[in-house]
Design an enzyme around this catalytic site. Structure first.
Site, mmCIF file in Angstrom:
data_model
loop_
_atom_site.group_PDB
_atom_site.id
_atom_site.type_symbol
_atom_site.label_atom_id
_atom_site.label_comp_id
_atom_site.label_asym_id
_atom_site.label_seq_id
_atom_site.Cartn_x
_atom_site.Cartn_y
_atom_site.Cartn_z
ATOM 1 N N SER A 114 0.815 -1.218 0.000
ATOM 2 C CA SER A 114 0.000 0.000 0.000
ATOM 3 C C SER A 114 0.847 1.265 0.000
ATOM 4 O O SER A 114 0.491 2.254 -0.644
ATOM 5 C CB SER A 114 -0.972 -0.003 1.175
ATOM 6 N N SER A 115 1.988 1.240 0.683
ATOM 7 C CA SER A 115 2.836 2.437 0.724
ATOM 8 C C SER A 115 3.363 2.797 -0.665
ATOM 9 O O SER A 115 3.569 3.972 -0.978
ATOM 10 C CB SER A 115 3.993 2.236 1.701
ATOM 11 N N LEU A 116 3.582 1.801 -1.502
ATOM 12 C CA LEU A 116 4.040 2.049 -2.872
ATOM 13 C C LEU A 116 2.861 2.344 -3.796
ATOM 14 O O LEU A 116 2.967 3.179 -4.701
ATOM 15 C CB LEU A 116 4.831 0.853 -3.393
ATOM 16 N N ALA A 117 1.746 1.683 -3.564
ATOM 17 C CA ALA A 117 0.556 1.912 -4.394
ATOM 18 C C ALA A 117 0.070 3.353 -4.274
ATOM 19 O O ALA A 117 -0.425 3.931 -5.247
ATOM 20 C CB ALA A 117 -0.557 0.951 -4.000
ATOM 21 N N ARG A 118 0.248 3.940 -3.118
ATOM 22 C CA ARG A 118 -0.236 5.303 -2.900
ATOM 23 C C ARG A 118 0.568 6.347 -3.673
ATOM 24 O O ARG A 118 0.116 7.481 -3.806
ATOM 25 C CB ARG A 118 -0.268 5.600 -1.409
ATOM 26 N N LEU A 140 7.311 -9.877 -11.932
ATOM 27 C CA LEU A 140 6.414 -8.780 -11.595
ATOM 28 C C LEU A 140 6.182 -7.909 -12.819
ATOM 29 O O LEU A 140 7.116 -7.620 -13.573
ATOM 30 C CB LEU A 140 7.042 -7.933 -10.476
ATOM 31 N N GLU A 141 4.948 -7.496 -13.020
ATOM 32 C CA GLU A 141 4.595 -6.545 -14.075
ATOM 33 C C GLU A 141 4.486 -5.191 -13.376
ATOM 34 O O GLU A 141 3.450 -4.857 -12.818
ATOM 35 C CB GLU A 141 3.268 -6.918 -14.737
ATOM 36 N N TYR A 174 1.807 -27.339 -10.888
ATOM 37 C CA TYR A 174 1.929 -26.278 -11.881
ATOM 38 C C TYR A 174 2.946 -26.685 -12.937
ATOM 39 O O TYR A 174 4.058 -27.092 -12.615
ATOM 40 C CB TYR A 174 2.354 -24.961 -11.221
#
Length: 184
Positions: A114-118, A140-141, A174
């Site tokens: 969340s700290s990076l998403a913000r 990771l994309e 998988y």
């Protein structure tokens, strides 16, 4: 059922989850464990003006991994960091290698922090699922949805894993094209 930090640690200790190198104590939250960014990224090549190209995933024998090697270039992030421009997509990997043995009855989801998403950083487009039987680093994309560049550094706590218990064991492990993947 989502595993708590205690259950994640117990599952690592008993071999139902393998994370190498093992995360430090401060990487755990109540129901997640943080993973860090490998120094290798793949940047998409710029298209030449007037060139019209489209990706056709419906084409026979389409292999995403082969296509991505042709349309991206590798970049090693320096210790000082690399600035991801706004509205750009790059491919990255976790530094940690994950193994989820099928008999462990566990799957995982990779999620952003969340700290990076913000500030606009997302770590997956639509591919959060880590299947039972997966072995490898997690690709990771990484997209900057924000208005300012975001500095990426090797070892940045860039994502978190949520582990979920599966109902029963899968009939097959998988076997997809990303099994055993690593930063390239």
């Amino acid at each position: 059922m989502i595993l708590t930090d205690r259950e994640i640690k117990n599952s690592i200790a008993s071999g139902l989850i393998s994370i190498s190198p093992q995360p430090p104590a401060d990487a755990y939250a109540s129901t997640t464990v943080d993973l860090t960014l490998d120094p290798t990224l793949r940047l998409f090549k710029e298209q030449a003006p007037g060139l019209a190209t489209a990706v056709d995933p419906g084409m026979p024998n389409y292999k995403a991994t082969e296509l991505l090697k042709k349309i991206t270039d590798p970049l090693q992030i320096p210790e000082s960091g690399w600035d991801l421009p706004p509205r750009h997509l790059v491919l990255g990997w976790t530094r940690e290698r994950l193994e989820l043995p099928p008999h462990g009855r566990l799957a995982a989801r990779v999620e952003g922090k969340s700290s990076l998403a913000r500030v606009g950083l997302a770590v997956h487009v639509t591919a959060p699922t880590i299947h039972a039987g997966f072995k490898g680093t997690i690709q990771l994309e990484i997209i900057n949805h924000g208005h300012l560049p975001i500095r990426l550094r090797p070892g940045l706590a860039v994502c978190q894993l949520v582990f979920e218990q599966t109902l029963g064991m899968p009939d097959k492990s998988y076997e997809g094209q990303f099994l055993g993947q690593q930063a390239t």
